[in-house]
Design a protein around this motif. Structure first.
Motif, PDB file in Angstrom:
ATOM      1  N   GLY A   1       0.853  -1.196   0.000  1.00 16.19           N
ATOM      2  CA  GLY A   1       0.000   0.000   0.000  1.00 16.19           C
ATOM      3  C   GLY A   1       0.878   1.232   0.000  1.00 16.19           C
ATOM      4  N   SER A   2       0.659   2.126   0.971  1.00 14.57           N
ATOM      5  CA  SER A   2       1.430   3.372   1.005  1.00 14.57           C
ATOM      6  C   SER A   2       2.753   3.210   1.747  1.00 14.57           C
ATOM      7  CB  SER A   2       0.599   4.461   1.695  1.00 14.57           C
ATOM      8  OG  SER A   2       0.357   4.043   3.033  1.00 14.57           O
ATOM      9  N   ALA A   3       2.950   2.046   2.396  1.00 11.92           N
ATOM     10  CA  ALA A   3       4.183   1.844   3.162  1.00 11.92           C
ATOM     11  C   ALA A   3       5.305   1.381   2.239  1.00 11.92           C
ATOM     12  CB  ALA A   3       3.958   0.795   4.243  1.00 11.92           C
ATOM     13  N   ALA A   4       6.490   1.951   2.388  1.00 10.37           N
ATOM     14  CA  ALA A   4       7.604   1.554   1.517  1.00 10.37           C
ATOM     15  C   ALA A   4       8.936   1.686   2.237  1.00 10.37           C
ATOM     16  CB  ALA A   4       7.594   2.405   0.258  1.00 10.37           C
ATOM     17  N   ILE A   5       9.844   0.768   1.907  1.00 15.68           N
ATOM     18  CA  ILE A   5      11.220   0.818   2.424  1.00 15.68           C
ATOM     19  C   ILE A   5      12.146   0.734   1.223  1.00 15.68           C
ATOM     20  CG2 ILE A   5      12.949  -0.424   3.788  1.00 15.68           C
ATOM     21  CD1 ILE A   5      10.757  -1.443   5.592  1.00 15.68           C
ATOM     22  N   ALA A   6      13.034   1.723   1.066  1.00 14.90           N
ATOM     23  CA  ALA A   6      13.997   1.679  -0.043  1.00 14.90           C
ATOM     24  C   ALA A   6      15.028   0.605   0.277  1.00 14.90           C
ATOM     25  CB  ALA A   6      14.670   3.040  -0.172  1.00 14.90           C
ATOM     26  N   LEU A   7      15.303  -0.264  -0.707  1.00 14.56           N
ATOM     27  CA  LEU A   7      16.229  -1.367  -0.440  1.00 14.56           C
ATOM     28  C   LEU A   7      17.502  -1.242  -1.257  1.00 14.56           C
ATOM     29  CD1 LEU A   7      14.139  -4.673  -0.342  1.00 14.56           C
ATOM     30  CD2 LEU A   7      14.973  -3.305   1.560  1.00 14.56           C
ATOM     31  N   PRO A   8      18.656  -1.477  -0.640  1.00 14.00           N
ATOM     32  CA  PRO A   8      19.886  -1.556  -1.431  1.00 14.00           C
ATOM     33  C   PRO A   8      19.819  -2.807  -2.317  1.00 14.00           C
ATOM     34  CG  PRO A   8      20.339  -1.808   0.946  1.00 14.00           C
ATOM     35  CD  PRO A   8      18.862  -1.712   0.790  1.00 14.00           C
ATOM     36  N   GLN A   9      20.371  -2.711  -3.519  1.00 16.37           N
ATOM     37  CA  GLN A   9      20.296  -3.800  -4.490  1.00 16.37           C
ATOM     38  C   GLN A   9      20.820  -5.124  -3.928  1.00 16.37           C
ATOM     39  OE1 GLN A   9      18.853  -3.095  -7.533  1.00 16.37           O
ATOM     40  NE2 GLN A   9      18.920  -5.308  -7.887  1.00 16.37           N
ATOM     41  N   GLU A  10      21.867  -5.038  -3.082  1.00 20.01           N
ATOM     42  CA  GLU A  10      22.504  -6.292  -2.620  1.00 20.01           C
ATOM     43  C   GLU A  10      21.615  -7.115  -1.684  1.00 20.01           C
ATOM     44  OE1 GLU A  10      23.781  -3.164  -1.924  1.00 20.01           O
ATOM     45  OE2 GLU A  10      25.040  -3.244  -0.111  1.00 20.01           O
ATOM     46  N   VAL A  11      20.511  -6.540  -1.221  1.00 19.35           N
ATOM     47  CA  VAL A  11      19.600  -7.312  -0.359  1.00 19.35           C
ATOM     48  C   VAL A  11      18.828  -8.339  -1.184  1.00 19.35           C
ATOM     49  CG1 VAL A  11      17.498  -7.132   1.070  1.00 19.35           C
ATOM     50  CG2 VAL A  11      19.309  -5.433   1.312  1.00 19.35           C
ATOM     51  N   LEU A  12      18.682  -8.033  -2.474  1.00 21.20           N
ATOM     52  CA  LEU A  12      17.807  -8.842  -3.333  1.00 21.20           C
ATOM     53  C   LEU A  12      18.480 -10.167  -3.715  1.00 21.20           C
ATOM     54  CD1 LEU A  12      15.057  -8.610  -4.737  1.00 21.20           C
ATOM     55  CD2 LEU A  12      16.276  -7.817  -6.762  1.00 21.20           C
ATOM     56  N   PRO A  13      17.908 -11.296  -3.302  1.00 24.83           N
ATOM     57  CA  PRO A  13      18.502 -12.572  -3.693  1.00 24.83           C
ATOM     58  C   PRO A  13      18.235 -12.853  -5.169  1.00 24.83           C
ATOM     59  CG  PRO A  13      16.896 -12.817  -1.893  1.00 24.83           C
ATOM     60  CD  PRO A  13      16.721 -11.470  -2.472  1.00 24.83           C
ATOM     61  N   HIS A  14      19.056 -13.697  -5.759  1.00 25.82           N
ATOM     62  CA  HIS A  14      18.897 -14.108  -7.153  1.00 25.82           C
ATOM     63  C   HIS A  14      17.515 -14.674  -7.406  1.00 25.82           C
ATOM     64  CE1 HIS A  14      22.072 -13.470  -9.713  1.00 25.82           C
ATOM     65  NE2 HIS A  14      22.381 -14.701 -10.080  1.00 25.82           N
ATOM     66  N   GLY A  15      16.902 -14.321  -8.497  1.00 28.29           N
ATOM     67  CA  GLY A  15      15.681 -14.995  -8.923  1.00 28.29           C
ATOM     68  C   GLY A  15      14.419 -14.578  -8.180  1.00 28.29           C
ATOM     69  N   VAL A  16      14.498 -13.552  -7.356  1.00 35.62           N
ATOM     70  CA  VAL A  16      13.279 -13.093  -6.667  1.00 35.62           C
ATOM     71  C   VAL A  16      12.674 -11.969  -7.494  1.00 35.62           C
ATOM     72  CG1 VAL A  16      12.339 -12.053  -4.570  1.00 35.62           C
ATOM     73  CG2 VAL A  16      14.131 -13.775  -4.408  1.00 35.62           C
ATOM     74  N   GLU A  17      11.477 -12.234  -7.999  1.00 41.67           N
ATOM     75  CA  GLU A  17      10.893 -11.295  -8.944  1.00 41.67           C
ATOM     76  C   GLU A  17       9.881 -10.355  -8.271  1.00 41.67           C
ATOM     77  OE1 GLU A  17       8.685 -14.869  -8.402  1.00 41.67           O
ATOM     78  OE2 GLU A  17      10.788 -14.585  -8.847  1.00 41.67           O
ATOM     79  N   GLU A  18       9.586  -9.256  -8.981  1.00 40.75           N
ATOM     80  CA  GLU A  18       8.585  -8.303  -8.477  1.00 40.75           C
ATOM     81  C   GLU A  18       7.219  -8.982  -8.407  1.00 40.75           C
ATOM     82  OE1 GLU A  18       8.643  -4.523 -10.698  1.00 40.75           O
ATOM     83  OE2 GLU A  18      10.723  -5.054 -11.170  1.00 40.75           O
ATOM     84  N   GLY A  19       6.407  -8.541  -7.481  1.00 39.28           N
ATOM     85  CA  GLY A  19       5.039  -9.037  -7.395  1.00 39.28           C
ATOM     86  C   GLY A  19       4.886 -10.283  -6.538  1.00 39.28           C
ATOM     87  N   ARG A  20       5.997 -10.927  -6.165  1.00 44.00           N
ATOM     88  CA  ARG A  20       5.903 -12.139  -5.321  1.00 44.00           C
ATOM     89  C   ARG A  20       5.646 -11.716  -3.864  1.00 44.00           C
ATOM     90  NH1 ARG A  20      10.886 -16.447  -5.203  1.00 44.00           N
ATOM     91  NH2 ARG A  20      10.381 -17.545  -3.289  1.00 44.00           N
ATOM     92  N   ASP A  21       4.788 -12.445  -3.163  1.00 44.05           N
ATOM     93  CA  ASP A  21       4.537 -12.135  -1.747  1.00 44.05           C
ATOM     94  C   ASP A  21       5.778 -12.450  -0.928  1.00 44.05           C
ATOM     95  OD1 ASP A  21       1.986 -11.284  -2.136  1.00 44.05           O
ATOM     96  OD2 ASP A  21       1.059 -13.220  -1.699  1.00 44.05           O
ATOM     97  N   LEU A  22       6.237 -11.439  -0.197  1.00 41.74           N
ATOM     98  CA  LEU A  22       7.468 -11.595   0.578  1.00 41.74           C
ATOM     99  C   LEU A  22       7.251 -11.111   2.000  1.00 41.74           C
ATOM    100  CD1 LEU A  22      10.018 -10.060  -1.961  1.00 41.74           C
ATOM    101  CD2 LEU A  22       9.681 -12.494  -1.514  1.00 41.74           C
ATOM    102  N   VAL A  23       8.175 -11.488   2.874  1.00 41.58           N
ATOM    103  CA  VAL A  23       8.214 -10.922   4.222  1.00 41.58           C
ATOM    104  C   VAL A  23       9.614 -10.349   4.406  1.00 41.58           C
ATOM    105  CG1 VAL A  23       8.115 -11.418   6.692  1.00 41.58           C
ATOM    106  CG2 VAL A  23       6.493 -12.526   5.144  1.00 41.58           C
ATOM    107  N   LEU A  24       9.690  -9.096   4.857  1.00 42.07           N
ATOM    108  CA  LEU A  24      10.980  -8.463   5.093  1.00 42.07           C
ATOM    109  C   LEU A  24      11.225  -8.419   6.603  1.00 42.07           C
ATOM    110  CD1 LEU A  24      12.771  -5.993   3.186  1.00 42.07           C
ATOM    111  CD2 LEU A  24      12.219  -5.060   5.395  1.00 42.07           C
TER     112      LEU A  24
END
Ligand code: ATP
Length: 373
Positions: free
Chosen positions: A261-284
């Motif tokens: 929704g309106s909540a957002a956290i800017a993420l450094p690129q290196e946090v993103l694991p290989h093969g994790v695509e946009e739109g997938r349900d995640l928990v941070l």
């Protein structure tokens, strides 16, 4: 004492009727390790211990001690000692008799029994009360009688099921130190069941975190805390526990953010694991102490402070970003004002991403490093 064994559980499972109490667990415990089985009530810890010791037969799977299966071997022939939480000491016998009882049943020579009693009494600190009745002993001494009675049989593997749960807080701390000392001297493979994370961290060199009959992570205390392999581990360890936020990845130009929704956290690129695509349900996940006050460009998120709780040298802030509620742990001197906005950041290595459906960690585990580094 006999050499410390290596214990292996392979696909170990226990069903009670249609209910699976232990769900095909695998575990390898090295000789001389002290391992805590940690988890909430009902997660299958005692059932696992009971299978190892032989009080319950597995539905399937195998238990190997030094590579040899002990499934089907009667408990008394497994050479595995179990200390229960209610230490079931015989109150009509002296401490000495309680300690010697097991060897007498086995008809060991009297001189050998005498020597063994003295040795074990020394080890567990009961030499002064050998001729007393257990009725006059403190709960910590009674617990030590329970442990001594098991140790005297020279088990190659010692299992302790919540051995401190009947003791008051102060005694628990003292007994914890004694158990640690005992383990260092005794040097045997020790498996310790507890639902108390402090007990697990202070006694064990490895922790197996269990929930719903499954082992979610088997690792050092530092890694289970700093790099949880599952959302259950993240939320079970730590006080306050790790902040867990549901959302998905969004990319705006070259910028990456985790949003809901309106909540957002800017993420450094290196946090993103290989093969994790946009739109997938995640928990941070971010631990409360990993959040740091940041200004301008360095900020990853903006949160409104809704509550500040002073805790002596630290304070806990409750923070709101859209529908997310987070806890932050800050030094007492940090300026925190209820109702105001706060810009925050965290190091990339301290941000965890989990799969939203399974709760399994997506970032690869890094090599061992202390959580406080
Ligand atoms: P606690 O810390 O409360 O002892 P635990 O993690 O040791 O919990 P277990 O005692 O192993 O958990 O129990 C795991 C599950 O299996 C629980 O839901 C329990 O009710 C169930 N269970 C245990 N023994 C039996 C049995 N003999 N028959 C049926 N269900 C059982």
């Amino acid at each position: 004492m006999t050499a410390a064994p290596k214990l292996e559980l392979r696909g170990l499972r226990k069903d009670f009727g249609g209910f699976t109490a232990v769900d095909s667990i695998d575990l390898e415990i090295e000789a001389g390790d002290t391992v805590a089985l940690l988890g909430p009530s009902g997660c299958g810890k005692s059932t696992t211990l009971n299978m190892i010791v032989g009080l319950e037969e597995p539905t399937s799977g195998d238990i190997l001690v030094d590579g040899r299966s002990v499934v089907g071997v009667p408990p008394q022939d497994r050479n595995i000692g179990l200390v229960f939480q209610d230490y079931a000491v015989f109150t009509h016998m002296s401490v000495r008799k309680n300690l010697s009882f097991g060897l007498e049943i086995r008809r060991r020579p009297r001189a050998e029994i005498g020597r063994a009693v003295d040795e074990v009494a020394e080890l567990v600190g009961l030499s002064e009360v050998l001729d007393e009745s257990p009725r006059v002993l403190s709960s910590s001494q009674l617990q030590r009688v329970g442990i001594g009675r098991t140790l005297i049989m020279k088990p190659s593997l010692l299992l302790l099921d919540e051995p401190l749960s009947n003791l008051e807080t102060e005694l628990r701390t003292a007994m914890r130190q004694q158990l640690r000392q005992l383990q260092l001297e005794y040097g045997q493979t020790l498996i310790y069941v507890t639902h108390d994370q402090i007990e697990a961290i202070s006694l064990a060199n490895k922790i197996a975190v269990m929930s719903m009959g499954a082992i979610r992570q088997f690792d050092s205390a530092d890694r289970t805390y700093g790099q949880p392999a599952h959302t259950f581990v993240a939320s079970f360890l730590g006080s306050p526990p790790m902040n867990l936020m549901e959302g998905e990845l969004r990319r705006e130009g070259r910028a990456l953010c985790f949003a809901n929704g309106s909540a957002a956290i800017a993420l450094p690129q290196e946090v993103l694991p290989h093969g994790v695509e946009e739109g997938r349900d995640l928990v941070l996940g971010i631990r409360p102490e990993s959040l740091q006050v940041a200004a301008g460009e360095a900020a990853m998120l903006e949160a409104r402070v809704t509550l500040v709780e002073p805790m002596g040298p630290e304070k806990i802030a409750t923070l709101r970003i859209g529908n997310w509620e987070l806890k932050g742990l800050f030094a007492a001197g940090t300026r925190l004002v209820e109702g105001e906005f706060l810009s925050l950041t965290a190091q990339a290595t301290q941000i965890c991403l989990f799969d939203g459906a399974s709760g399994v960690r997506l970032n690869p585990l890094r090599p061992e490093e202390p959580a406080w580094a």
